[in-house]
Design an enzyme around this catalytic site. Sequence first.
Site, short mmCIF file in Angstrom:
data_model
loop_
_atom_site.label_atom_id
_atom_site.label_comp_id
_atom_site.label_asym_id
_atom_site.label_seq_id
_atom_site.Cartn_x
_atom_site.Cartn_y
_atom_site.Cartn_z
N GLU A 1 0.83 -1.22 0.00
CA GLU A 1 0.00 0.00 0.00
C GLU A 1 0.86 1.27 0.00
O GLU A 1 0.53 2.26 0.64
CB GLU A 1 -1.03 -0.03 1.13
CG GLU A 1 -1.96 -1.23 0.94
CD GLU A 1 -3.37 -1.05 1.44
OE1 GLU A 1 -3.80 0.08 1.66
OE2 GLU A 1 -4.04 -2.10 1.59
N SER B 1 7.62 3.07 2.09
CA SER B 1 7.93 4.26 2.92
C SER B 1 8.39 5.41 2.03
O SER B 1 8.11 6.59 2.32
CB SER B 1 9.05 3.92 3.92
OG SER B 1 8.55 3.05 4.91
N1 CAA Z 1 -6.42 10.71 -4.53
C1 CAA Z 1 -7.03 11.00 -5.72
N2 CAA Z 1 -6.34 11.29 -6.85
C2 CAA Z 1 -4.99 11.29 -6.77
C3 CAA Z 1 -4.30 11.01 -5.56
C4 CAA Z 1 -5.08 10.72 -4.41
N3 CAA Z 1 -4.49 10.42 -3.24
N4 CAA Z 1 -2.97 11.10 -5.79
C5 CAA Z 1 -2.83 11.44 -7.09
N5 CAA Z 1 -4.05 11.55 -7.66
C6 CAA Z 1 -4.35 11.89 -9.05
C7 CAA Z 1 -3.68 13.21 -9.40
O1 CAA Z 1 -4.53 14.31 -9.10
C8 CAA Z 1 -3.44 13.05 -10.89
O2 CAA Z 1 -4.62 13.33 -11.60
P1 CAA Z 1 -4.68 14.59 -12.60
O3 CAA Z 1 -3.62 14.31 -13.62
O4 CAA Z 1 -6.08 14.56 -13.11
O5 CAA Z 1 -4.38 15.79 -11.75
C9 CAA Z 1 -3.19 11.57 -11.07
O6 CAA Z 1 -3.75 10.92 -9.92
C10 CAA Z 1 -1.70 11.25 -11.15
O7 CAA Z 1 -1.11 11.75 -9.97
P2 CAA Z 1 0.40 12.17 -9.90
O8 CAA Z 1 0.71 13.11 -11.02
O9 CAA Z 1 0.68 12.63 -8.52
O10 CAA Z 1 1.11 10.77 -10.21
P3 CAA Z 1 2.58 10.32 -9.96
O11 CAA Z 1 2.80 9.23 -10.92
O12 CAA Z 1 3.51 11.47 -9.94
O13 CAA Z 1 2.60 9.78 -8.44
C11 CAA Z 1 2.05 8.26 -6.67
C12 CAA Z 1 1.56 9.12 -7.83
C13 CAA Z 1 1.77 9.02 -5.39
C14 CAA Z 1 3.49 7.87 -6.73
C15 CAA Z 1 1.14 7.03 -6.77
O14 CAA Z 1 1.44 6.38 -8.01
C16 CAA Z 1 1.27 6.07 -5.64
O15 CAA Z 1 0.68 6.27 -4.59
N6 CAA Z 1 2.00 4.95 -5.85
C17 CAA Z 1 2.01 3.84 -4.92
C18 CAA Z 1 0.98 2.85 -5.32
C19 CAA Z 1 0.61 1.96 -4.18
O16 CAA Z 1 0.45 2.38 -3.05
N7 CAA Z 1 0.41 0.70 -4.51
C20 CAA Z 1 -0.04 -0.24 -3.54
C21 CAA Z 1 -0.66 -1.38 -4.24
S1 CAA Z 1 -2.12 -1.96 -3.50
C22 CAA Z 1 -1.67 -2.89 -2.19
O17 CAA Z 1 -0.56 -2.97 -1.78
C23 CAA Z 1 -2.85 -3.52 -1.52
C24 CAA Z 1 -2.57 -4.84 -0.95
O18 CAA Z 1 -2.91 -5.81 -1.56
C25 CAA Z 1 -2.00 -5.00 0.42
#
Ligand code: CAA
Length: 378
Positions: A362, A365
Site C-alpha cells: 500500500e 515508505s
Molecule cells: N487521490 C485521488 N487522486 C490522486 C491522488 C489521491 N491520493 N494522488 C494522485 N491523484 C491523481 C492526481 O490528481 C493526478 O490526476 P490529474 O492528472 O487529473 O491531476 C493523477 O492521480 C496522477 O497523480 P500524480 O501526477 O501525482 O502521479 P505520480 O505518478 O507522480 O505519483 C504516486 C503518484 C503518489 C506515486 C502514486 O502512483 C502512488 O501512490 N504509488 C504507490 C501505489 C501503491 O500504493 N500501490 C499499492 C498497491 S495496492 C496494495 O498494496 C494492496 C494490498 O494488496 C496489500
Amino acid sequence: MDLRLTETQEAARQTARELAEKKLLPAAAKLDAGETFPVEAVKDLAEAGLLGMRIPESHGGAALDTVSYALTLMEIARADAAVAVTLSVNNLVAETLANFATPAQKDAWLPRLNTPEGLGAFALTEPQAGSDASNLRTRAEHKGSHYLLNGEKTWITSANHAGVFLVMAVTDPAKRSKGISAFLVEGGAKGMTVGKHEPKMGQRASHSCPVFFKDCKVPAANLLGGEGEGLKVALSGLDSGRIGIASLSVGILQACLEEMLRYSKERTAFGKPIADFQAIQWMIADTAVELEAARNLTLAAAWRKDAGEPIGEKAAMAKLFASEAANRAAYRATQVFGGYGYSREFRVERLYRDARVLTLYEGTSEIQRLVIARNVLK
Ligand code: CAA
C-alpha cells in the site's frame, strides 16, 4: 480531536479483542507455518459483523466509523497480521466501491463484500508497475456493451479466495494517468485466472497471487467511476487503505511490547530478571513511546476522515511512522529474547517477519515520503 472513545468505538474494539484472543491468536502460528488461508477467521469476522464494518447499513454492513475500524484492525493484527490484511483489503475494495459506485452498482456488489464468498481483491499492481502506479499495461478495450481485459496483475491480496475484484486497466494509452479506468470483475469470471500464491517471508496466511486476463469480457455497466478516472479511484482508495496498514502496524507494535514485557520479567540473567537492566528498559521505553505516537497518528488520521477532512498526507504520515516503528519494535523484541527470538517456537519470530512488509505494501515508505513532501512543500 477528542481522545476519548465513544461507546460504539469501545464496543467495536472489545468485539475485535475477544475474537482475536479466543480464536485468532491460538490459530496464528499454525496458519503461518502452513501458509494456510484463514478461511475460518474470515467466517468468524463475517459472523461478528466485522468483515463489512465500513459498508453502509443500507447494504448490510455495520457502517462503523473510521476510528472504530482502525481500533478493530489494531486488535486483529495484534493476534494475526495476515488475517488483518485480508480484512483491510476487503474494506479497501468496499470503501472505494461505496465512494464511486452508482446506486445500481452498490446494490449489486456491496452486500457481497459482507460475505466470505464475496471477499474483495484490489488489482492495481503489475509486474512493472508497483510504486509507479500510472505505468499500467493491462488493457481494457471498449467494445460497445462490454470491455475486453488483457494483461497481468501481481501481488493481489486474497485473489485466490476473492469474489469481487476491483481491477485498474488502461482504456486510453495516449492519455497516460488519465487513460486508466476501474472495473468490477466477478471472481471466477471467464478469461480471468488466478496463479499460485507467492511464497512469502511473513503474513504467510494472507495469500498474494498473480492474476491473468485473457480476453476477459467485462460488462460496460461494471465500469466504476467514469472512463479515465481509474487512477483517482485507486489512489483515493489507497489513502484510506493506508490508515488500515498504519493500524495493522500499531497492532504488531503492541504485540512486540507485550512480548518484551512478559519475557523480560520472566527471564533472569546475572541473578535478576533482565527487566532490571537499563539496556532492556530503554528498549521497552522506546517501544512504548513509539506505540503511543503511532497509535495517536493513526487515530488522528481516522478521526479526520470521519470529520470529512482530506486525509492523503495524514494517512501517509501515520502509515510511514507506524510501519517503520513496528519494524524497530520487532527488532528490539528479538534482541530482548536473544536466541529464542530467532526460534520459530516463539511469537516474536513471526512478528519480526510479519512487520517487514508493512513498509512495502500500500505504498512503500519512500512513496509515503513523496506524498508527504509534496503536501508539505505546496
Ligand atoms: N487521490 C485521488 N487522486 C490522486 C491522488 C489521491 N491520493 N494522488 C494522485 N491523484 C491523481 C492526481 O490528481 C493526478 O490526476 P490529474 O492528472 O487529473 O491531476 C493523477 O492521480 C496522477 O497523480 P500524480 O501526477 O501525482 O502521479 P505520480 O505518478 O507522480 O505519483 C504516486 C503518484 C503518489 C506515486 C502514486 O502512483 C502512488 O501512490 N504509488 C504507490 C501505489 C501503491 O500504493 N500501490 C499499492 C498497491 S495496492 C496494495 O498494496 C494492496 C494490498 O494488496 C496489500
